[in-house]
Scaffold this motif. Structure first.
Motif, PDB file in Angstrom:
ATOM      1  N   THR A  44       1.006  -1.171   0.189  1.00 33.35           N
ATOM      2  CA  THR A  44       0.185  -0.326  -0.007  1.00 33.35           C
ATOM      3  C   THR A  44       1.056   1.339  -0.177  1.00 33.35           C
ATOM      4  OG1 THR A  44      -2.102  -1.141   1.472  1.00 33.35           O
ATOM      5  CG2 THR A  44      -1.919   1.162   1.466  1.00 33.35           C
ATOM      6  N   ASN A  45       0.460   2.581  -1.337  1.00 30.36           N
ATOM      7  CA  ASN A  45       1.439   3.184  -1.023  1.00 30.36           C
ATOM      8  C   ASN A  45       0.991   4.220   0.395  1.00 30.36           C
ATOM      9  OD1 ASN A  45       3.279   2.482  -2.455  1.00 30.36           O
ATOM     10  ND2 ASN A  45       1.615   3.090  -4.253  1.00 30.36           N
ATOM     11  N   SER A  46      -0.297   4.388  -0.058  1.00 30.83           N
ATOM     12  CA  SER A  46      -1.067   5.459   1.047  1.00 30.83           C
ATOM     13  C   SER A  46      -0.404   5.446   2.929  1.00 30.83           C
ATOM     14  CB  SER A  46      -2.296   5.114   0.919  1.00 30.83           C
ATOM     15  OG  SER A  46      -3.258   4.435   1.051  1.00 30.83           O
ATOM     16  N   ALA A  47      -0.795   6.820   3.304  1.00 28.09           N
ATOM     17  CA  ALA A  47       0.371   6.773   4.152  1.00 28.09           C
ATOM     18  C   ALA A  47      -0.915   5.970   5.090  1.00 28.09           C
ATOM     19  CB  ALA A  47      -0.262   7.899   5.187  1.00 28.09           C
ATOM     20  N   ILE A  48      -2.648   6.126   5.090  1.00 27.34           N
ATOM     21  CA  ILE A  48      -3.217   5.467   6.076  1.00 27.34           C
ATOM     22  C   ILE A  48      -4.834   5.017   4.720  1.00 27.34           C
ATOM     23  CG2 ILE A  48      -5.219   6.116   7.360  1.00 27.34           C
ATOM     24  CD1 ILE A  48      -3.782   8.345   8.590  1.00 27.34           C
ATOM     25  N   HIS A  49      -4.433   3.432   5.308  1.00 25.76           N
ATOM     26  CA  HIS A  49      -5.599   2.874   4.711  1.00 25.76           C
ATOM     27  C   HIS A  49      -6.793   1.561   6.030  1.00 25.76           C
ATOM     28  CE1 HIS A  49      -7.751  -0.158   2.320  1.00 25.76           C
ATOM     29  NE2 HIS A  49      -7.726   0.711   0.946  1.00 25.76           N
ATOM     30  N   PRO A  50      -8.421   2.351   6.135  1.00 23.70           N
ATOM     31  CA  PRO A  50      -9.042   1.975   6.710  1.00 23.70           C
ATOM     32  C   PRO A  50      -9.532   0.532   6.488  1.00 23.70           C
ATOM     33  CG  PRO A  50     -10.003   3.360   4.460  1.00 23.70           C
ATOM     34  CD  PRO A  50      -8.635   3.315   4.589  1.00 23.70           C
ATOM     35  N   ARG A  51      -8.495  -0.243   5.782  1.00 20.87           N
ATOM     36  CA  ARG A  51      -8.743  -1.527   5.875  1.00 20.87           C
ATOM     37  C   ARG A  51      -7.489  -2.001   6.197  1.00 20.87           C
ATOM     38  NH1 ARG A  51     -11.828  -1.069   1.388  1.00 20.87           N
ATOM     39  NH2 ARG A  51     -10.308  -1.302   0.177  1.00 20.87           N
ATOM     40  N   GLY A  52      -6.559  -1.669   6.192  1.00 21.80           N
ATOM     41  CA  GLY A  52      -4.875  -2.523   7.100  1.00 21.80           C
ATOM     42  C   GLY A  52      -4.622  -1.742   5.806  1.00 21.80           C
ATOM     43  N   ILE A  53      -2.907  -1.643   5.543  1.00 23.83           N
ATOM     44  CA  ILE A  53      -2.414  -1.163   5.325  1.00 23.83           C
ATOM     45  C   ILE A  53      -1.556  -3.027   4.130  1.00 23.83           C
ATOM     46  CG2 ILE A  53       0.108  -1.156   5.098  1.00 23.83           C
ATOM     47  CD1 ILE A  53      -1.439   1.017   4.929  1.00 23.83           C
ATOM     48  N   LYS A  54      -1.712  -2.997   2.980  1.00 21.39           N
ATOM     49  CA  LYS A  54      -1.667  -4.233   1.731  1.00 21.39           C
ATOM     50  C   LYS A  54      -0.021  -4.371   2.425  1.00 21.39           C
ATOM     51  CE  LYS A  54      -4.068  -6.026  -0.967  1.00 21.39           C
ATOM     52  NZ  LYS A  54      -4.604  -6.092  -2.876  1.00 21.39           N
ATOM     53  N   VAL A  55       0.428  -6.128   2.959  1.00 18.83           N
ATOM     54  CA  VAL A  55       1.859  -5.760   2.991  1.00 18.83           C
ATOM     55  C   VAL A  55       2.147  -7.402   2.235  1.00 18.83           C
ATOM     56  CG1 VAL A  55       1.917  -4.780   4.722  1.00 18.83           C
ATOM     57  CG2 VAL A  55       1.195  -7.618   4.608  1.00 18.83           C
ATOM     58  N   MET A  56       3.225  -7.630   2.170  1.00 18.40           N
ATOM     59  CA  MET A  56       3.588  -9.817   1.238  1.00 18.40           C
ATOM     60  C   MET A  56       4.786  -9.611   2.976  1.00 18.40           C
ATOM     61  SD  MET A  56       5.929 -10.417  -2.068  1.00 18.40           S
ATOM     62  CE  MET A  56       4.707 -10.099  -3.294  1.00 18.40           C
ATOM     63  N   LEU A  57       4.196 -10.754   3.239  1.00 18.54           N
ATOM     64  CA  LEU A  57       4.872 -11.060   3.418  1.00 18.54           C
ATOM     65  C   LEU A  57       6.538 -12.249   3.130  1.00 18.54           C
ATOM     66  CD1 LEU A  57       1.232 -13.159   6.092  1.00 18.54           C
ATOM     67  CD2 LEU A  57       3.303 -10.966   6.070  1.00 18.54           C
ATOM     68  N   GLU A  58       7.181 -13.188   4.523  1.00 25.80           N
ATOM     69  CA  GLU A  58       8.133 -13.401   3.823  1.00 25.80           C
ATOM     70  C   GLU A  58       7.541 -14.297   2.890  1.00 25.80           C
ATOM     71  OE1 GLU A  58      11.081 -13.866   6.946  1.00 25.80           O
ATOM     72  OE2 GLU A  58      11.308 -12.303   6.948  1.00 25.80           O
ATOM     73  N   ASP A  59       7.046 -15.154   3.086  1.00 27.43           N
ATOM     74  CA  ASP A  59       6.317 -16.341   2.505  1.00 27.43           C
ATOM     75  C   ASP A  59       5.993 -16.120   0.841  1.00 27.43           C
ATOM     76  OD1 ASP A  59       4.224 -15.581   2.942  1.00 27.43           O
ATOM     77  OD2 ASP A  59       3.676 -17.968   4.183  1.00 27.43           O
ATOM     78  N   GLY A  60       5.687 -14.967   0.951  1.00 26.16           N
ATOM     79  CA  GLY A  60       4.555 -15.017  -0.002  1.00 26.16           C
ATOM     80  C   GLY A  60       3.708 -14.291  -1.122  1.00 26.16           C
ATOM     81  N   GLN A  61       3.066 -14.304   1.029  1.00 27.79           N
ATOM     82  CA  GLN A  61       0.979 -14.743   1.240  1.00 27.79           C
ATOM     83  C   GLN A  61       1.233 -13.134   0.874  1.00 27.79           C
ATOM     84  OE1 GLN A  61      -0.973 -17.896   2.754  1.00 27.79           O
ATOM     85  NE2 GLN A  61       1.054 -17.654   3.934  1.00 27.79           N
TER      86      GLN A  61
END
Length: 71
Positions: A44-61
């Motif tokens: 997620t590029n935005s500073a704040i996201h109401p449903r949570g920041i989207k991330v990639m985990l180390e296992d690729g999920q």
């Protein structure tokens, strides 16, 4: 272990690379099942996201941060 189930997962600056988090995966959004992992990338590029920041985990999920577990 300090689980912090508040709004901190909605703020990008609270989620450094390497932190352990609980995320909800796209396939689990209806069940709200959480998956624990270590952040590899912030998607997620935005500073704040109401449903949570989207991330990639180390296992690729990929999911949205629901809780920050440890720094």
């Amino acid at each position: 272990m300090n689980t912090q189930n508040d709004k901190r997962g909605q703020v990008r600056s609270n989620i450094p690379i390497g932190i352990t988090v609980d995320v909800v995966l796209k396939k689990d959004q209806r069940t709200t099942k959480l998956t624990r992992g270590v952040v590899k990338r912030l998607l997620t590029n935005s500073a704040i996201h109401p449903r949570g920041i989207k991330v990639m985990l180390e296992d690729g999920q990929v999911g949205r941060v629901q809780a920050i577990i440890s720094k």
